[in-house]
Design a protein around this motif. Structure first.
Motif, PDB file in Angstrom:
ATOM      1  N   ILE A 299       1.266  -1.080  -0.076  1.00  0.00           N
ATOM      2  CA  ILE A 299      -0.190  -0.178   0.287  1.00  0.00           C
ATOM      3  C   ILE A 299       0.503   0.774   0.024  1.00  0.00           C
ATOM      4  O   ILE A 299       2.039   1.567   0.755  1.00  0.00           O
ATOM      5  N   THR A 300       0.603   2.103  -0.792  1.00  0.00           N
ATOM      6  CA  THR A 300       1.295   3.942  -1.132  1.00  0.00           C
ATOM      7  C   THR A 300       0.011   4.815  -1.338  1.00  0.00           C
ATOM      8  O   THR A 300      -1.116   4.150  -1.881  1.00  0.00           O
ATOM      9  N   THR A 301       0.477   5.857  -0.176  1.00  0.00           N
ATOM     10  CA  THR A 301      -0.875   7.220  -0.320  1.00  0.00           C
ATOM     11  C   THR A 301      -0.357   8.259  -0.870  1.00  0.00           C
ATOM     12  O   THR A 301       1.282   8.313  -1.636  1.00  0.00           O
ATOM     13  N   SER A 302      -0.984   9.312  -1.487  1.00  0.00           N
ATOM     14  CA  SER A 302      -0.377   9.958  -2.057  1.00  0.00           C
ATOM     15  C   SER A 302      -1.147  10.763  -2.252  1.00  0.00           C
ATOM     16  O   SER A 302      -2.476  10.838  -2.111  1.00  0.00           O
ATOM     17  N   GLY A 303      -0.578  11.911  -2.635  1.00  0.00           N
ATOM     18  CA  GLY A 303      -1.911  13.923  -3.466  1.00  0.00           C
ATOM     19  C   GLY A 303      -2.444  12.998  -4.293  1.00  0.00           C
ATOM     20  O   GLY A 303      -2.112  11.664  -5.056  1.00  0.00           O
ATOM     21  N   GLN A 304      -2.993  13.521  -5.610  1.00  0.00           N
ATOM     22  CA  GLN A 304      -3.140  13.619  -6.560  1.00  0.00           C
ATOM     23  C   GLN A 304      -2.074  13.207  -7.643  1.00  0.00           C
ATOM     24  O   GLN A 304      -1.276  14.429  -7.920  1.00  0.00           O
ATOM     25  N   PRO A 305      -1.971  11.902  -8.095  1.00  0.00           N
ATOM     26  CA  PRO A 305      -1.643  11.963  -9.366  1.00  0.00           C
ATOM     27  C   PRO A 305      -1.752  12.558 -10.869  1.00  0.00           C
ATOM     28  O   PRO A 305      -2.729  12.804 -10.888  1.00  0.00           O
ATOM     29  N   THR A 306      -0.498  12.752 -12.033  1.00  0.00           N
ATOM     30  CA  THR A 306      -0.947  13.730 -13.025  1.00  0.00           C
ATOM     31  C   THR A 306      -1.299  12.357 -13.737  1.00  0.00           C
ATOM     32  O   THR A 306      -1.142  11.207 -13.060  1.00  0.00           O
ATOM     33  N   THR A 307      -1.891  12.263 -14.859  1.00  0.00           N
ATOM     34  CA  THR A 307      -1.928  11.228 -16.235  1.00  0.00           C
ATOM     35  C   THR A 307      -0.462  10.368 -16.037  1.00  0.00           C
ATOM     36  O   THR A 307      -0.688   9.383 -16.077  1.00  0.00           O
ATOM     37  N   GLU A 308       0.582  11.510 -16.361  1.00  0.00           N
ATOM     38  CA  GLU A 308       1.487  10.760 -16.211  1.00  0.00           C
ATOM     39  C   GLU A 308       2.084  10.094 -15.175  1.00  0.00           C
ATOM     40  O   GLU A 308       2.307   8.356 -15.610  1.00  0.00           O
ATOM     41  N   GLN A 309       1.719  10.403 -14.211  1.00  0.00           N
ATOM     42  CA  GLN A 309       2.203   9.495 -13.449  1.00  0.00           C
ATOM     43  C   GLN A 309       1.070   8.152 -12.788  1.00  0.00           C
ATOM     44  O   GLN A 309       2.214   7.438 -12.545  1.00  0.00           O
ATOM     45  N   PHE A 310       0.083   8.573 -13.020  1.00  0.00           N
ATOM     46  CA  PHE A 310      -0.822   6.904 -12.837  1.00  0.00           C
ATOM     47  C   PHE A 310       0.315   6.312 -14.362  1.00  0.00           C
ATOM     48  O   PHE A 310       0.338   4.685 -14.044  1.00  0.00           O
ATOM     49  N   ALA A 311       0.909   6.318 -15.436  1.00  0.00           N
ATOM     50  CA  ALA A 311       1.770   5.361 -16.038  1.00  0.00           C
ATOM     51  C   ALA A 311       2.890   4.840 -14.911  1.00  0.00           C
ATOM     52  O   ALA A 311       2.869   3.813 -15.482  1.00  0.00           O
ATOM     53  N   ASP A 312       3.377   5.571 -14.242  1.00  0.00           N
ATOM     54  CA  ASP A 312       4.598   4.872 -14.064  1.00  0.00           C
ATOM     55  C   ASP A 312       3.849   4.057 -11.936  1.00  0.00           C
ATOM     56  O   ASP A 312       4.940   3.376 -12.117  1.00  0.00           O
TER      57      ASP A 312
END
Length: 151
Positions: A17-30
């Motif tokens: 499990i990892t948490t974060s603020g809002q990822p960007t579209t590109e970060q979802f690919a990562d």
């Protein structure tokens, strides 16, 4: 995993499990490339950086998307229970839980670890405090939820 660390308020809480603020579209690919296969979004359309295309982006990358929109000014026990059930149902999956700034998520993960996983107060609170000190609304919610669970 260094590209993941660039995501706002990035905080790994376990091996799955990892948490974060809002990822960007590109970060979802990562995130997908790193092996995550379930995205849980606690933000609402009123949240900062809300992405109305998020479910399509996530699903096009082969991940499952679950939205549990939590009203910033009115978190509820059912919000917590819904998230806890999803986490409990998927113990082997790599899950990424986010909201706008990781504030909703960190409060919910604190409660999850404390009430469902049996973490000590200090251990559970450590994740929360890396992100923020809850405001009065969220502290009241945390206290009420703990009181209900510990009856």
């Amino acid at each position: 995993m260094s590209s993941l660390a660039q995501i706002e308020a990035f905080l790994p809480v376990s091996s799955t499990i990892t948490t974060s603020g809002q990822p960007t579209t590109e970060q979802f690919a990562d995130i997908a490339s790193a092996g995550y296969n379930l995205i849980i979004n606690l933000a609402t359309p009123a949240s900062t950086n809300w992405n109305p295309e998020e479910s399509a982006i996530v699903e096009n990358l082969g991940m499952e998307y679950i939205g549990i929109p939590i009203d910033w000014d009115n978190p509820t026990l059912s919000d917590f229970d819904e998230l806890a059930i999803k986490l409990d149902e998927n113990p082997e999956r790599k899950i990424w839980v986010h909201c706008a700034k990781n504030m909703r998520v960190s409060a919910m993960m604190y409660l999850y670890h404390r009430l469902r996983k049996g973490y000590t107060e200090i251990s559970a609170r450590g994740y929360l405090e890396q992100i923020w000190q809850p405001n009065q609304i969220w502290q009241n919610f945390i206290d009420a939820t703990i009181e209900l669970y510990e009856e």
